[in-house]
Motif scaffolding. Structure first.
Motif, mmCIF file in Angstrom:
data_model
loop_
_atom_site.group_PDB
_atom_site.id
_atom_site.type_symbol
_atom_site.label_atom_id
_atom_site.label_comp_id
_atom_site.label_asym_id
_atom_site.label_seq_id
_atom_site.Cartn_x
_atom_site.Cartn_y
_atom_site.Cartn_z
ATOM 1 N N THR A 1 -11.589 -0.875 -1.502
ATOM 2 C CA THR A 1 -11.003 0.651 -1.419
ATOM 3 C C THR A 1 -11.976 1.451 -1.355
ATOM 4 O OG1 THR A 1 -10.246 0.519 -3.735
ATOM 5 C CG2 THR A 1 -8.401 0.078 -1.965
ATOM 6 N N SER A 2 -13.308 1.047 -1.585
ATOM 7 C CA SER A 2 -14.353 2.003 -1.626
ATOM 8 C C SER A 2 -14.602 2.774 -0.325
ATOM 9 C CB SER A 2 -15.776 1.033 -1.908
ATOM 10 O OG SER A 2 -16.897 1.758 -1.664
ATOM 11 N N SER A 3 -14.912 4.041 -0.287
ATOM 12 C CA SER A 3 -15.210 4.676 0.749
ATOM 13 C C SER A 3 -16.320 4.042 1.756
ATOM 14 C CB SER A 3 -15.601 6.104 0.506
ATOM 15 O OG SER A 3 -16.804 6.270 -0.296
ATOM 16 N N ALA A 4 -17.202 3.162 1.088
ATOM 17 C CA ALA A 4 -18.325 2.688 1.875
ATOM 18 C C ALA A 4 -17.973 1.671 2.669
ATOM 19 C CB ALA A 4 -19.381 2.377 1.286
ATOM 20 N N ALA A 5 -16.560 1.192 2.514
ATOM 21 C CA ALA A 5 -15.829 -0.085 3.245
ATOM 22 C C ALA A 5 -15.152 0.323 4.592
ATOM 23 C CB ALA A 5 -15.088 -0.992 2.184
ATOM 24 N N VAL A 6 -15.037 1.554 4.674
ATOM 25 C CA VAL A 6 -14.081 1.973 5.811
ATOM 26 C C VAL A 6 -14.701 1.471 6.846
ATOM 27 C CG1 VAL A 6 -13.428 4.188 7.031
ATOM 28 C CG2 VAL A 6 -13.328 4.051 4.496
ATOM 29 N N VAL B 1 0.920 -1.092 -0.009
ATOM 30 C CA VAL B 1 0.030 0.018 0.030
ATOM 31 C C VAL B 1 0.902 1.393 0.120
ATOM 32 C CG1 VAL B 1 -2.032 1.151 0.958
ATOM 33 C CG2 VAL B 1 -1.780 -1.225 1.131
ATOM 34 N N SER B 2 0.634 2.180 -0.997
ATOM 35 C CA SER B 2 1.396 3.520 -0.820
ATOM 36 C C SER B 2 0.334 4.691 -0.716
ATOM 37 C CB SER B 2 2.164 3.437 -2.285
ATOM 38 O OG SER B 2 1.175 3.251 -3.536
ATOM 39 N N THR C 1 -4.524 10.374 -2.195
ATOM 40 C CA THR C 1 -4.848 8.934 -2.449
ATOM 41 C C THR C 1 -3.881 7.842 -1.601
ATOM 42 O OG1 THR C 1 -3.894 8.353 -4.353
ATOM 43 C CG2 THR C 1 -5.896 9.587 -4.624
ATOM 44 N N CYS C 2 -4.318 6.623 -1.489
ATOM 45 C CA CYS C 2 -3.466 5.468 -1.180
ATOM 46 C C CYS C 2 -3.775 4.362 -2.236
ATOM 47 C CB CYS C 2 -4.023 4.892 0.038
ATOM 48 S SG CYS C 2 -3.981 5.847 1.559
ATOM 49 N N LYS C 3 -2.869 3.664 -2.809
ATOM 50 C CA LYS C 3 -3.116 2.820 -3.829
ATOM 51 C C LYS C 3 -2.601 1.359 -3.395
ATOM 52 C CE LYS C 3 -2.938 5.903 -7.594
ATOM 53 N NZ LYS C 3 -2.500 6.209 -8.945
ATOM 54 N N SER D 1 -7.568 1.800 -5.549
ATOM 55 C CA SER D 1 -7.260 3.068 -5.264
ATOM 56 C C SER D 1 -8.088 3.533 -4.023
ATOM 57 C CB SER D 1 -7.100 3.934 -6.327
ATOM 58 O OG SER D 1 -6.723 5.197 -5.841
ATOM 59 N N PHE D 2 -7.698 4.180 -2.940
ATOM 60 C CA PHE D 2 -8.640 4.599 -1.969
ATOM 61 C C PHE D 2 -8.519 6.129 -1.850
ATOM 62 C CE2 PHE D 2 -8.833 6.006 2.738
ATOM 63 C CZ PHE D 2 -10.281 5.696 2.736
ATOM 64 N N ALA D 3 -9.615 6.799 -2.090
ATOM 65 C CA ALA D 3 -9.826 8.286 -2.048
ATOM 66 C C ALA D 3 -10.476 8.909 -0.992
ATOM 67 C CB ALA D 3 -10.301 8.514 -3.337
#
Length: 202
Positions: free
Chosen positions: A140-145, A81-82, A88-90, A102-104
């Motif tokens: 990486t969906s924001s819904a999965a946080v 993970v970067s 963002t994180c990828k 990709s996590f935004a």
């Protein structure tokens, strides 16, 4: 052998080198590691038996801006993970180097990512938007946080490390918080320390 001081030196080709500051390094196994840089690239390195160092893969323009942190996780460190100035994180495969997601979820520079637990399914990210977020690298969906905690104050959150799979240490200037990151905790604070005075505040 460096004849000036009698020590063995690990060597690499200048062609392999990053074009700008090397920012972070993470170990993959006993002979391989990965680095990131302000040059926007991620490089995978092999230490060979004769102590020569070679770059066996470069992901050019892994982010459109400089990369600030790396974390390795997954079975046999199969996932990287970067995070970046680009907010963002990828998520990358360390086996075929493909982009997995990709996590935004952040709105400002993401300054640190850490893996939670050995072979864990979750990573935590901290950003200059003063939030810590825990999310599954496989989704990486924001819904999965799993959880998102916002810290108040004029100073920016600037670093983070995992003390255990369920506890993060998060820093903001001279303050360090110990944060519970289990799903049911809602990011509750376990303790607060002022490292300027070395006093436990709570």
């Amino acid at each position: 052998m460096d004849m000036a001081n009698g020590t063995e030196q690990t060597r690499s080709s200048n062609a392999d080198s990053h074009a700008n500051w090397l920012i972070d390094l993470q170990i993959l196994d006993s002979t391989r590691f990965v680095t990131c840089s302000n040059d926007m690239s991620i490089k995978f390195w092999q230490i060979n038996g004769d102590r020569n160092l070679s770059c066996y893969m470069t992901i050019f323009s892994a982010h459109p801006l400089g990369i600030l942190s790396l974390a390795v996780t997954g079975l046999n460190n199969s996932v990287l993970v970067s995070c970046s100035f680009d907010t963002t994180c990828k998520v990358w495969s360390t086996q075929n180097f493909s982009l997995l997601g990709s996590f935004a979820g952040h709105t400002d520079y993401v300054v640190r990512v850490v893996a939670l637990g050995n072979n864990g399914m979750y990573v935590a990210s901290v950003a200059y938007d003063n939030t810590v977020q825990v999310w599954p690298w496989a989704n990486t969906s924001s819904a999965a946080v799993l959880l998102k905690r916002h810290f108040t104050g004029a100073d920016l959150l600037n670093d983070m490390t995992a003390l255990s799979p369920s506890v993060l240490a998060v820093s903001q200037k001279q303050i360090v918080w110990l944060m519970n990151v289990t799903a049911s905790s809602n990011g509750s604070i376990l303790a607060t320390y002022n490292l300027g005075t070395f006093l436990q505040l709570a």
